[in-house]
Design a protein around this motif. Structure first.
Motif, PDB file in Angstrom:
ATOM      1  N   ILE A 288      59.229 -38.296  12.611  1.00 44.61           N
ATOM      2  CA  ILE A 288      59.541 -39.968  12.278  1.00 44.61           C
ATOM      3  C   ILE A 288      58.186 -40.528  12.747  1.00 44.61           C
ATOM      4  CG2 ILE A 288      61.735 -39.167  13.157  1.00 44.61           C
ATOM      5  CD1 ILE A 288      60.942 -40.358  15.913  1.00 44.61           C
TER       6      ILE A 288
ATOM      7  N   GLY B 247      60.141 -39.139   8.035  1.00 44.96           N
ATOM      8  CA  GLY B 247      59.396 -40.245   7.785  1.00 44.96           C
ATOM      9  C   GLY B 247      60.281 -41.789   7.797  1.00 44.96           C
ATOM     10  N   ILE B 248      61.071 -41.391   8.631  1.00 46.58           N
ATOM     11  CA  ILE B 248      62.150 -42.449   9.004  1.00 46.58           C
ATOM     12  C   ILE B 248      61.882 -43.228  10.432  1.00 46.58           C
ATOM     13  CG2 ILE B 248      64.548 -43.265   9.732  1.00 46.58           C
ATOM     14  CD1 ILE B 248      64.236 -42.107   6.869  1.00 46.58           C
ATOM     15  N   PHE B 249      61.615 -44.645  10.205  1.00 47.14           N
ATOM     16  CA  PHE B 249      61.146 -45.109  11.449  1.00 47.14           C
ATOM     17  C   PHE B 249      62.672 -45.101  12.410  1.00 47.14           C
ATOM     18  CE2 PHE B 249      61.447 -49.209  14.138  1.00 47.14           C
ATOM     19  CZ  PHE B 249      60.242 -49.183  14.890  1.00 47.14           C
ATOM     20  N   VAL B 250      62.381 -45.003  13.726  1.00 50.55           N
ATOM     21  CA  VAL B 250      63.586 -44.776  14.736  1.00 50.55           C
ATOM     22  C   VAL B 250      63.050 -45.608  15.890  1.00 50.55           C
ATOM     23  CG1 VAL B 250      64.887 -43.103  16.093  1.00 50.55           C
ATOM     24  CG2 VAL B 250      64.438 -42.536  13.814  1.00 50.55           C
TER      25      VAL B 250
ATOM     26  N   LEU C  24      64.420 -36.294  18.366  1.00 45.52           N
ATOM     27  CA  LEU C  24      64.502 -36.521  17.101  1.00 45.52           C
ATOM     28  C   LEU C  24      63.349 -36.218  16.163  1.00 45.52           C
ATOM     29  CD1 LEU C  24      66.172 -40.150  17.272  1.00 45.52           C
ATOM     30  CD2 LEU C  24      67.311 -38.416  16.041  1.00 45.52           C
TER      31      LEU C  24
ATOM     32  N   ARG D  29      65.385 -47.556  19.675  1.00 51.09           N
ATOM     33  CA  ARG D  29      66.458 -47.764  20.411  1.00 51.09           C
ATOM     34  C   ARG D  29      66.223 -49.401  20.909  1.00 51.09           C
ATOM     35  NH1 ARG D  29      68.051 -48.075  25.650  1.00 51.09           N
ATOM     36  NH2 ARG D  29      66.139 -47.372  26.210  1.00 51.09           N
TER      37      ARG D  29
ATOM     38  N   TRP E  80      64.669 -43.408  29.336  1.00 47.65           N
ATOM     39  CA  TRP E  80      63.342 -44.283  29.360  1.00 47.65           C
ATOM     40  C   TRP E  80      63.966 -45.584  29.095  1.00 47.65           C
ATOM     41  CZ3 TRP E  80      59.250 -44.544  32.009  1.00 47.65           C
ATOM     42  CH2 TRP E  80      58.154 -45.408  31.707  1.00 47.65           C
ATOM     43  N   PRO E  81      64.069 -46.312  29.911  1.00 52.02           N
ATOM     44  CA  PRO E  81      64.646 -47.819  29.787  1.00 52.02           C
ATOM     45  C   PRO E  81      63.643 -48.816  28.794  1.00 52.02           C
ATOM     46  CG  PRO E  81      63.935 -47.897  31.877  1.00 52.02           C
ATOM     47  CD  PRO E  81      63.776 -46.582  31.093  1.00 52.02           C
ATOM     48  N   PHE E  82      62.544 -48.190  28.560  1.00 54.93           N
ATOM     49  CA  PHE E  82      61.419 -49.170  27.964  1.00 54.93           C
ATOM     50  C   PHE E  82      61.061 -48.649  26.592  1.00 54.93           C
ATOM     51  CE2 PHE E  82      60.618 -48.925  32.680  1.00 54.93           C
ATOM     52  CZ  PHE E  82      60.823 -50.179  32.850  1.00 54.93           C
TER      53      PHE E  82
ATOM     54  N   GLY F 271      55.747 -36.197  14.964  1.00 51.25           N
ATOM     55  CA  GLY F 271      56.424 -35.512  14.295  1.00 51.25           C
ATOM     56  C   GLY F 271      56.936 -35.933  13.031  1.00 51.25           C
TER      57      GLY F 271
ATOM     58  N   ASP G  67      60.573 -41.441  25.427  1.00 52.18           N
ATOM     59  CA  ASP G  67      61.813 -40.959  25.593  1.00 52.18           C
ATOM     60  C   ASP G  67      62.252 -39.567  25.161  1.00 52.18           C
ATOM     61  OD1 ASP G  67      64.797 -41.988  26.708  1.00 52.18           O
ATOM     62  OD2 ASP G  67      65.019 -41.099  24.709  1.00 52.18           O
TER      63      ASP G  67
ATOM     64  N   ILE H 120      65.580 -36.999   8.176  1.00 55.27           N
ATOM     65  CA  ILE H 120      65.025 -37.904   9.042  1.00 55.27           C
ATOM     66  C   ILE H 120      63.452 -37.938   8.751  1.00 55.27           C
ATOM     67  CG2 ILE H 120      64.256 -35.920  10.910  1.00 55.27           C
ATOM     68  CD1 ILE H 120      65.907 -39.049  12.051  1.00 55.27           C
TER      69      ILE H 120
ATOM     70  N   THR I  49      58.027 -44.385  14.925  1.00 55.24           N
ATOM     71  CA  THR I  49      58.502 -45.275  16.132  1.00 55.24           C
ATOM     72  C   THR I  49      57.719 -46.202  16.672  1.00 55.24           C
ATOM     73  OG1 THR I  49      60.084 -45.151  18.203  1.00 55.24           O
ATOM     74  CG2 THR I  49      58.014 -43.697  18.079  1.00 55.24           C
TER      75      THR I  49
ATOM     76  N   TRP J 265      70.928 -47.347  18.622  1.00 54.82           N
ATOM     77  CA  TRP J 265      69.662 -46.467  18.137  1.00 54.82           C
ATOM     78  C   TRP J 265      69.703 -47.015  16.325  1.00 54.82           C
ATOM     79  CZ3 TRP J 265      66.379 -43.037  20.103  1.00 54.82           C
ATOM     80  CH2 TRP J 265      66.536 -42.635  21.544  1.00 54.82           C
TER      81      TRP J 265
ATOM     82  N   ASP K  76      64.914 -38.305  23.937  1.00 56.34           N
ATOM     83  CA  ASP K  76      65.845 -38.498  22.735  1.00 56.34           C
ATOM     84  C   ASP K  76      64.738 -38.535  21.515  1.00 56.34           C
ATOM     85  OD1 ASP K  76      67.986 -37.590  23.847  1.00 56.34           O
ATOM     86  OD2 ASP K  76      68.959 -39.659  24.315  1.00 56.34           O
ATOM     87  N   VAL K  77      64.038 -39.821  21.718  1.00 52.52           N
ATOM     88  CA  VAL K  77      63.073 -39.994  20.675  1.00 52.52           C
ATOM     89  C   VAL K  77      62.314 -38.643  20.427  1.00 52.52           C
ATOM     90  CG1 VAL K  77      61.023 -41.367  19.841  1.00 52.52           C
ATOM     91  CG2 VAL K  77      62.825 -42.433  21.434  1.00 52.52           C
TER      92      VAL K  77
END
Lengths: 148, 215
Positions: A41, B208-211, A63, B213, A116-118, A39, A57, B206, A43, B181, A59-60
């Motif tokens: 972002i 194009g940002i690398f995110v 975002l 945890r 998700w802890p990974f 989307g 996850d 947000i 990761t 995060w 939450d990811v």
């Protein structure tokens, strides 16, 4: 330098300098950590040929702003000795290349109910199963491309 | 319809219809399993024998697996038992022998869920695709078939010559941000927060940002 097969045809159209362990892992277990677009972002994600689906996850995904649609609900996935409940969706991701071309894919994503802890995982079935890929551990390069 | 290789080493195969009620051994566990009852159309095989059955050999047997001759109150009883035992191999064999046009859309959707529960992901894809082919107007089967369809390559996009910088930054600095995060761009730190929502609030945009945890 990308990869070519014996006939001189392009085998891999993209290459990315992977991390050989995940920064979350203090004992530095060998992994192939690459970067994916999701989307809005980007990761990190671990290539997991023993796994299934793209696991990410909630939450990811929130975002990322991805529109997930109606889920296939209440599925369970066993991974790393844990059993997780969650939902399955269809989502578009991109294997990001530093050289060559990035590869957008439409895949099945498993979104666990609980945090998700990974890291995110790129499983084989439902995700990488029709992607060519190769690894050069000498240069930490992950090569990938669309299957012919 | 697909036909698989007989594998008595892992479980049972109802394709040939020579077993009715039997025990299945899988990974040192034994459980009771109910199979459909049909005429033995093919000579029973020795339990130690492994062979490959061709489509031509198996096709005459398949109609016998329609739900109206199973004799079971629950036409999915066999699949349910195999899913509960998480026996994906035997589940796949059973799925291949089913005549799915004899099942309702709701039963096929339930079979997809059972396949997922059994860890039989390819059979889940197959059943959902068959269900959608048989009942194209059924919204649930259409959604299942869409979600479980094979992955698709959607073309290509340009590479980013600086794409590796964010992971390299993470490799060097992640340990300083345990439990946080993080947002990065081209290897530059942008923000850290204790939740994803707080991280988003800390960023003007947000895109194009690398995110990630850091655990």
């Amino acid at each position: 330098m990308l990869l070519f097969d014996a006939a001189g045809d392009l085998f891999a159209s993209g290459a990315f300098p992977y991390l050989d362990h995940h920064p979350n892992d203090e004992i530095k277990t060998a992994r192939i950590v690459v970067k994916v677009g999701l989307g809005n972002i980007e990761t990190d994600a671990v290539v997991d040929t023993g796994g299934v689906f793209f696991i990410c996850d909630a939450d990811v995904l929130a975002l990322s702003g991805c529109e997930l649609g109606t889920p296939l609900e209440k599925h369970r996935v066993n991974t790393r000795g844990y059993n997780f409940g969650g939902n399955l969706y269809r989502v578009s991701i991109t294997l990001i290349a530093q050289r060559g071309e990035s590869l957008p894919l439409e895949v099945t994503v498993f979104v666990p109910d609980d945090p998700w802890p990974f890291p995110s995982f790129l499983g084989l079935q439902g995700c990488l199963e029709f992607v060519r890929f190769a690894v050069d551990p000498g240069t930490n390069t992950f090569y990938f491309g669309a299957s012919a | 319809m697909t036909v698989g290789c007989m594998d008595f080493g892992s479980a049972f195969n109802p394709n040939l219809g020579f077993l009715s009620r039997f025990n299945v051994w899988e990974r040192s566990r034994t459980f009771r399993c109910t199979a459909v009852e049909v005429e033995p159309a093919v000579t029973p095989l020795s339990p130690t024998m492994t062979t490959t059955v061709t489509a031509e050999e198996i096709r005459p047997v398949l109609p016998a697996f329609k739900r109206d001759v199973t004799g079971e109150a629950d036409p999915l009883a066999t699949l349910t038992a195999l899913a509960e035992a998480r026996n994906g191999s035997a589940f796949a064999h059973a799925v291949a022998a089913m005549a799915w046009d004899a099942f309702t859309p709701g039963e096929i959707a339930q079979a997809v869920r059972l396949a997922l529960a059994a860890g039989a992901f390819l059979p889940a894809r197959y059943i959902s695709a068959e269900g959608h082919r048989l009942y194209p107007e059924d919204a649930e089967l259409a959604n299942m078939a869409r979600i479980l369809a094979p992955p698709k390559v959607l073309g290509t996009r340009p590479a980013n010559p600086s794409a590796g910088r964010d992971l390299e930054w993470l490799r060097q600095h992640a340990s300083e941000y345990r439990g946080q995060w993080l947002a990065l761009k081209d290897g530059q730190f942008l923000a850290a927060a204790s939740t994803a929502r707080e991280l988003q609030a800390a960023l003007p945009r947000i895109q194009g940002i690398f995110v990630t945890r850091v655990a």
